[in-house]
Scaffold this active site. Structure first.
Site, PDB file in Angstrom:
ATOM      1  N   HIS A 214       0.980  -1.335  -0.019  1.00  0.00           N
ATOM      2  CA  HIS A 214      -0.094  -0.002  -0.138  1.00  0.00           C
ATOM      3  C   HIS A 214       0.779   1.116  -0.185  1.00  0.00           C
ATOM      4  O   HIS A 214       0.120   2.354  -0.377  1.00  0.00           O
ATOM      5  CB  HIS A 214      -0.950  -0.025   1.068  1.00  0.00           C
ATOM      6  CG  HIS A 214      -1.994  -0.862   1.148  1.00  0.00           C
ATOM      7  ND1 HIS A 214      -2.969  -1.269   0.291  1.00  0.00           N
ATOM      8  CD2 HIS A 214      -2.213  -1.914   2.136  1.00  0.00           C
ATOM      9  CE1 HIS A 214      -3.596  -2.160   0.559  1.00  0.00           C
ATOM     10  NE2 HIS A 214      -3.393  -2.709   1.464  1.00  0.00           N
TER      11      HIS A 214
ATOM     12  N   ASP B 253      -3.042 -10.824  -2.304  1.00  0.00           N
ATOM     13  CA  ASP B 253      -3.396 -10.155  -0.988  1.00  0.00           C
ATOM     14  C   ASP B 253      -4.923  -9.592  -1.272  1.00  0.00           C
ATOM     15  O   ASP B 253      -5.141  -9.467  -2.292  1.00  0.00           O
ATOM     16  CB  ASP B 253      -2.490  -8.921  -0.444  1.00  0.00           C
ATOM     17  CG  ASP B 253      -2.853  -8.535   0.849  1.00  0.00           C
ATOM     18  OD1 ASP B 253      -2.179  -8.674   1.841  1.00  0.00           O
ATOM     19  OD2 ASP B 253      -4.064  -7.719   0.975  1.00  0.00           O
TER      20      ASP B 253
ATOM     21  N   HIS C 128      -6.280  -7.266  -0.281  1.00  0.00           N
ATOM     22  CA  HIS C 128      -6.610  -5.796  -0.599  1.00  0.00           C
ATOM     23  C   HIS C 128      -5.736  -5.388  -2.071  1.00  0.00           C
ATOM     24  O   HIS C 128      -4.714  -6.222  -2.121  1.00  0.00           O
ATOM     25  CB  HIS C 128      -5.727  -4.991   0.449  1.00  0.00           C
ATOM     26  CG  HIS C 128      -6.480  -5.217   1.853  1.00  0.00           C
ATOM     27  ND1 HIS C 128      -6.012  -6.114   2.828  1.00  0.00           N
ATOM     28  CD2 HIS C 128      -7.854  -4.664   2.466  1.00  0.00           C
ATOM     29  CE1 HIS C 128      -6.603  -6.291   3.909  1.00  0.00           C
ATOM     30  NE2 HIS C 128      -7.800  -5.572   3.711  1.00  0.00           N
TER      31      HIS C 128
ATOM     32  N   ASP D 131      -4.493 -12.745   3.832  1.00  0.00           N
ATOM     33  CA  ASP D 131      -5.747 -12.312   4.627  1.00  0.00           C
ATOM     34  C   ASP D 131      -7.175 -12.696   3.324  1.00  0.00           C
ATOM     35  O   ASP D 131      -7.942 -12.269   3.662  1.00  0.00           O
ATOM     36  CB  ASP D 131      -5.804 -10.611   4.449  1.00  0.00           C
ATOM     37  CG  ASP D 131      -4.957 -10.077   3.623  1.00  0.00           C
ATOM     38  OD1 ASP D 131      -4.659 -10.656   2.698  1.00  0.00           O
ATOM     39  OD2 ASP D 131      -5.023  -8.895   4.023  1.00  0.00           O
TER      40      ASP D 131
END
Ligand SMILES: [Zn+2]
Length: 344
Positions: free
Chosen positions: A124, A161, A163, A248
């Site tokens: 990120h 991931d 995200h 995740d």
């Protein structure tokens, strides 16, 4: 197969307090690899600190100083999600440097593949902003470093991931040498990663986003890999594959709504390893991003190593998802993405 891993106790010193991204994650991974005897099958890679020059391949100098200064002042919150402590700058430069070392070990032929068991995570982080638990973008730095050092023409980054890796996408959005492809829950944090974000200028088409509805499990992920990621990777024909490995996506993870199992992760890793063997002499480096259920995280990482080592049996003590939600249909989404990227 010679498979390496990067780890160092410095990564535990990035102290986030009660935060979900904390040192217990790496402790759980290492202790599971020790208890199962898997650690003995792996080659340790000693990390080093990334230099400011190396961090600057992705990040602005003022941002790097800002993180260093914040650590010297004892840390604190950088945004609503991202916290750091006095040792976080050092941990973060060793995370980036650890992934550089893993990439060198693979590119220099010392190892077949490697996994950076590092924190803080990175995907990120943008050129000038910490966000989503990330300080420096480890995978983007390693990719830029490898492009320059080994004069590579093309690197593929696969990000599974849950995200979207907004920082990685932004770093390479106008760079035709890096194909960034991401599977992620959508709409969800950080909000980017729609199908029409495909790259800019000469790099049009080298960002392949696969925004998925919550509830997707092993079957949906395998369809996406087989129908989109594999043909996109073959067409791009990379010299190195880097993976933002976030666990995740597991059904037991507390942050998201996907229903992937440990077995599903193993199948994904098998596909990625197959691509590396087929396209780029096996050159394959993973780095840890998310994953917040400790037993799902530790067993999924062991399964990842088992696939990289070529071990026959994969243990999945957590089993399949309890089907909390109906599995969504993603056939029309896959068709739309194939059309956008001419993969039909
Ligand atoms: Zn994540």
């Amino acid at each position: 197969m010679e498979v390496g891993y990067v780890y160092d106790p410095i990564y535990l010193k990035h102290d986030t307090g009660q935060h979900v991204e904390n040192a217990k994650r790496l402790e759980a991974i290492i202790s599971h690899l020790e208890q199962t005897g898997l650690k003995q099958q792996l080659t340790p890679i000693k990390p080093r600190a990334a230099t400011v020059e190396e961090l600057s391949l992705v990040h602005r100098k003022e941002y790097i100083s800002h993180i260093q200064d914040a650590a010297q002042r004892g840390g604190g919150w950088l945004d609503a999600d991202t916290v750091m402590s006095s040792n976080s700058y050092e941990a973060a430069i060793y995370a980036a440097g650890g992934l550089i070392r893993a990439t060198e070990a693979v590119m220099d032929g010392e190892l077949d593949s490697a996994f950076g068991l590092v924190r803080p995570p990175g995907h990120h982080a943008t050129s000038q902003r910490a966000m989503g638990f990330c300080l420096f973008n480890n995978i983007a730095i390693a990719a830029k470093y490898a492009l320059a050092k080994y004069k590579l023409e093309r690197i593929l980054i696969i990000d599974f991931d849950v995200h979207h890796g907004n920082g990685t996408q932004a770093t390479f959005y106008d760079d035709p040498q890096v194909l960034y492809t991401s599977t992620h829950e959508y709409p969800f944090y950080p909000g980017t990663g729609d199908i029409d974000e495909t790259g800019a200028g000469e790099a049009k088409g080298t960002t392949v986003n696969i925004p998925l509805p919550g509830g997707c499990g092993d079957g949906e992920y395998l369809s996406v890999f087989e129908q989109i990621i594999v043909p996109a990777a073959r067409r791009f024909n990379p010299h190195l594959i880097l993976v933002s490995a976030g666990y995740d996506t597991h059904w037991a993870d507390p942050l998201a709504l996907m229903q992937l199992s440990v077995t599903g992760f193993a199948q994904i890793v098998k596909i990625i390893k197959g691509l590396a063997d087929e396209l780029c002499g096996g050159h394959l480096v993973f780095t840890l991003e998310g994953g917040y259920n400790l037993s799902a995280l530790a067993t999924s990482i062991k399964a990842t190593f088992d696939v990289l080592l070529g071990n026959a049996s994969i243990e999945d003590p957590l089993g399949q998802a309890p089907q909390r939600f109906a599995t969504p249909s993603i056939a029309s989404l896959i068709t739309a993405i194939k059309e956008i990227h001419n993969l039909a």
